[in-house]
Write a protein that holds these residues in place. Sequence first.
Motif, PDB file in Angstrom:
ATOM      1  N   MET A 158       0.765  -1.205   0.051  1.00  0.00           N
ATOM      2  CA  MET A 158       0.116   0.061  -0.033  1.00  0.00           C
ATOM      3  C   MET A 158       1.046   1.347   0.083  1.00  0.00           C
ATOM      4  SD  MET A 158      -2.854  -1.576   2.680  1.00  0.00           S
ATOM      5  CE  MET A 158      -1.695  -2.549   3.558  1.00  0.00           C
ATOM      6  N   THR A 159       2.067   1.164  -0.411  1.00  0.00           N
ATOM      7  CA  THR A 159       2.783   2.353  -0.667  1.00  0.00           C
ATOM      8  C   THR A 159       3.269   2.639  -2.022  1.00  0.00           C
ATOM      9  OG1 THR A 159       4.857   3.217   0.153  1.00  0.00           O
ATOM     10  CG2 THR A 159       5.045   0.881  -0.375  1.00  0.00           C
ATOM     11  N   ASN A 160       4.026   3.368  -2.269  1.00  0.00           N
ATOM     12  CA  ASN A 160       4.313   3.787  -3.784  1.00  0.00           C
ATOM     13  C   ASN A 160       5.377   2.946  -4.315  1.00  0.00           C
ATOM     14  OD1 ASN A 160       7.389   5.168  -2.970  1.00  0.00           O
ATOM     15  ND2 ASN A 160       6.129   6.581  -1.936  1.00  0.00           N
ATOM     16  N   PRO A 161       5.538   2.640  -5.571  1.00  0.00           N
ATOM     17  CA  PRO A 161       6.481   1.793  -6.321  1.00  0.00           C
ATOM     18  C   PRO A 161       7.906   2.056  -5.801  1.00  0.00           C
ATOM     19  CG  PRO A 161       5.679   3.142  -7.794  1.00  0.00           C
ATOM     20  CD  PRO A 161       5.023   3.507  -6.651  1.00  0.00           C
ATOM     21  N   THR A 162       8.426   3.200  -5.439  1.00  0.00           N
ATOM     22  CA  THR A 162       9.890   3.551  -5.129  1.00  0.00           C
ATOM     23  C   THR A 162      10.183   2.946  -4.059  1.00  0.00           C
ATOM     24  OG1 THR A 162       9.812   5.641  -6.326  1.00  0.00           O
ATOM     25  CG2 THR A 162      11.345   5.238  -4.586  1.00  0.00           C
ATOM     26  N   ASN A 163       9.238   2.790  -2.940  1.00  0.00           N
ATOM     27  CA  ASN A 163       9.622   2.423  -1.712  1.00  0.00           C
ATOM     28  C   ASN A 163       9.333   0.706  -1.828  1.00  0.00           C
ATOM     29  OD1 ASN A 163       9.777   4.472  -0.037  1.00  0.00           O
ATOM     30  ND2 ASN A 163       7.753   4.608   0.251  1.00  0.00           N
ATOM     31  N   VAL A 164       8.482   0.223  -2.649  1.00  0.00           N
ATOM     32  CA  VAL A 164       8.260  -1.242  -2.953  1.00  0.00           C
ATOM     33  C   VAL A 164       9.680  -1.686  -3.253  1.00  0.00           C
ATOM     34  CG1 VAL A 164       7.023  -2.965  -4.286  1.00  0.00           C
ATOM     35  CG2 VAL A 164       5.623  -1.164  -3.056  1.00  0.00           C
ATOM     36  N   ARG A 165      10.134  -0.968  -4.450  1.00  0.00           N
ATOM     37  CA  ARG A 165      11.538  -1.556  -4.878  1.00  0.00           C
ATOM     38  C   ARG A 165      12.392  -1.572  -3.758  1.00  0.00           C
ATOM     39  NH1 ARG A 165      11.373   1.499  -9.029  1.00  0.00           N
ATOM     40  NH2 ARG A 165      11.354  -0.097 -10.739  1.00  0.00           N
ATOM     41  N   ARG A 166      12.514  -0.479  -3.120  1.00  0.00           N
ATOM     42  CA  ARG A 166      13.391  -0.646  -2.092  1.00  0.00           C
ATOM     43  C   ARG A 166      13.364  -1.834  -0.920  1.00  0.00           C
ATOM     44  NH1 ARG A 166      13.718   6.204  -1.422  1.00  0.00           N
ATOM     45  NH2 ARG A 166      14.634   6.405  -3.350  1.00  0.00           N
ATOM     46  N   ILE A 167      12.113  -2.020  -0.722  1.00  0.00           N
ATOM     47  CA  ILE A 167      11.765  -3.048   0.035  1.00  0.00           C
ATOM     48  C   ILE A 167      12.268  -4.290  -0.302  1.00  0.00           C
ATOM     49  CG2 ILE A 167       9.706  -4.497   1.267  1.00  0.00           C
ATOM     50  CD1 ILE A 167       8.380  -1.794   1.529  1.00  0.00           C
ATOM     51  N   LEU A 168      12.081  -4.720  -1.440  1.00  0.00           N
ATOM     52  CA  LEU A 168      12.136  -5.917  -2.151  1.00  0.00           C
ATOM     53  C   LEU A 168      13.870  -6.025  -2.539  1.00  0.00           C
ATOM     54  CD1 LEU A 168       9.290  -6.111  -4.923  1.00  0.00           C
ATOM     55  CD2 LEU A 168       9.698  -7.108  -2.576  1.00  0.00           C
TER      56      LEU A 168
END
Length: 461
Positions: A353-363
Amino acid sequence: MLTAPGFKGILFTNYPNNLPAAYRCKKPEEKNMSIKQKGRYLPLFLVIIIMLLSGCGTNSSSISPSATVNPVTSPAEEVNPSASPAATTLPFSSTTEATAAPPPAATDTQTPAPADTSITPKIYTTDLLLPAPGFTIDYTRTDLNRTVRPYDDEYSGQIIDTHTHLDAVSSGSLDMVLLSNVITSTNKYNIGFIIVMPVPNQQMLKNRTLIAEQYQKLLESGGDKVKLFLESGFISSWLNVSYENNSYDQKKLNDILKGLDNDISDPDCSGIGEIGLYHFNKTGSQPIIDYPPTFAPFLDVVSRIADAGMWLDLHAEPVDPDGISYEDQVFGGLELLYEQFPDLKLILSHTAMTNPTNVRRILNTYPNVMMNFKPVTNHDDWKNLEPITDSLGRIYEDWAELFEEMPERFMVGSDMKFGLCGGNDITVYGMEISQIRKILGSLDAGAAEMIAYKNAERLFK
């Protein structure tokens, strides 16, 4: 066999009256008596000393179940893995402190733990401190009118839906028609299998006692078309209430953890979830879940899931409907979980439920994290959260690029709530799956196949 739970870390400070004599330390004046005074009793004295040393040992089976003990307050104390399985259910308190004593040694009278279950969960007695997130957070709220990926031909292959729910009906009885509709939907829409799980605020819904029975009936009728994620004791709601009350019933926590252990050992259990950390009232009628990832009982729950190697489906909204950010808490909590449980297998619901920038960094930061996705076209019901689609259901270009860049990390998770569609479950689910097929059809074919079913097949078959 009865054993006193939790001997590692126990210090008997006040010598309670119900403590067996063999476990009480000798008074200083007794220890300082001269050998001359006892000369002719020396052999007997030595025998008594040996017996006392043996008695001050660790045969926990000789402890009265009513003995008063002070629990450990180490944030992540481990139980002696050689102790019997019964001794691994440990009571604890967030207010009592004690000094750690040597762990109990195994005795001939103890039942040894099976070789494949020798890992014991960490026990958390106090809330932990929240660490800094493991990556730089992008606090940006994306433009909902940004570029989208044009539709192409719909993806026509198999889909595995890893995130659905089944709700008990208002009549208060099992709805066999509903269960039949679920199975019919999987067959009609080329669904390899679905994973059904409770919603995070399940305990607050009416007729909740029927839910477990309905799940079992669905499993029996669905065969290999249905898999279950379980959440014994409706964990999220209990954690939320306990945190709000600033106290919790230790016996109830122990019961929940015991139920969780039973779920984990159930051959029909494919994972645990959907557990909620932060689940806000986005539509005006949703019960709120709001407790931090540092809460000790939550960490006890995750400890058991991680040690068992089970998947945890976690719902953690990083922003509330009023725009208040919980991003530091959610993403700092993610760092905390992997500090404590490096091998945790975690699915973040709804692309975190966050933006794709944060998702990429999480992964990139946490290789054991997977995510499921769902289309969100009504942005008013997703206030301040990040949808992957515009109001027409077209995937945003930045999300499409991320899916194609890291296709091995995403799965379909429609979030369908069977039983809340006024009897139109088959039709509504068909519409959801059609939208998902359009999204997948917009992607590279190889990425679409991985996301549609191959990742889930690899993890859950």
